[in-house]
Design an enzyme around this catalytic site. Structure first.
Site: not given
Ligand code: B16
Ligand code: MG
Length: 223
Positions: A23-25, A31, A59-60, A63, A128-130, A132, A159, A183-184
């Site tokens: 996962d990214l963020d 972020t 989180k996760g 948008r 990632s869900a992002s 960006n 997710k 994952e966070d």
């Protein structure tokens, strides 16, 4: 390699796996604070409340779902067109923040782990869900450390749908039971479990449920 998880055990799956998905963020970079600032400015601009505690629920989460949660908290309904406008407004602000991201913003242990896994032949991917994610990875200077990047642009299936993880495994032709996910967020752990992948939580076991292992940061992994 030994992982000092909160219960001090090993994660044999890590060296046995063929693909490590990150996962990214919250795992590679923090972020979440920038998301918070951008959502807060959006909320204030139309007279809504949005606190740091509320931000935990985003989180996760995608948008559009994030905006729906903010509206739910404020017992507010808006037209689809207005919601589109507000998402764009928030994202424009968020982009201003992430433009400042630099290589030193990578979270402790992440780069070392990626380099190590690749050196022993384990593939690496972002899940990632992002939307960006590419810009964030560019800012961190680590795009080249991933075999696959699957993000909110790749799939609309957010997710806990496992798509964001299974797509990279499918592209690399790796069975899901040979994949490990870091994952966070609960939605991401649920997504990993839905795909029958090994889930490693970056966070507290009293908050994040169902993961096989728990770490505070990737730096706990001893190389
Ligand atoms: P964007 P992750 C998620 O990233 C964030 O945790 C979540 O707060 C955000 O709403 C989502 O990305 C979408 O981000 O607005 O940039 O498309 O944790 O899945 O890497
Ligand atoms: Mg996350």
């Amino acid at each position: 390699m030994e992982i000092n998880k909160q219960t001090n055990g090993l994660v044999p799956e890590l060296l046995a796996c063929k693909l490590a998905i990150f996962d990214l963020d919250g795992v590679i970079v923090d972020t979440a604070h920038y998301h918070f600032l951008a959502w807060q400015q959006m909320a204030e601009s139309i007279g809504l409340n949005f606190t740091k505690q509320d931000n935990e629920r985003l989180k996760g989460v995608s948008r559009s779902r994030s905006l729906d949660i903010i509206l739910e908290i404020n017992n507010t309904q808006l037209t689809a067109q207005k919601k589109e406008e507000l998402q764009e407004q928030k994202n424009n602000r968020y982009i201003q923040y992430i433009k400042t991201i630099q290589p030193q913003d990578i979270l402790p242990g992440a780069k070392e782990l990626l380099v190590y896994l690749r050196s022993v032949g384990i593939k690496t991917a972002i899940g990632s869900a992002s939307k960006n994610a590419p810009m964030v990875l560019d800012g961190l200077g680590i795009t080249h450390l991933f075999d696959e990047i699957v993000d909110g642009n790749t799939t609309q299936r957010a997710k806990p749908d496992p798509a964001v993880f299974t797509i990279s495994a499918d592209r690399l032709k790796i069975p899901y039971n040979q994949c490990i996910v870091f994952e966070d967020a609960q939605a991401g752990i649920d997504a990993a479990l839905a795909a029958k992948m090994t889930a490693v939580a970056i966070g507290d076991s009293t908050i994040l449920q169902g993961a096989k292992y728990y770490l505070t940061t990737l730096a706990q992994i001893k190389l």
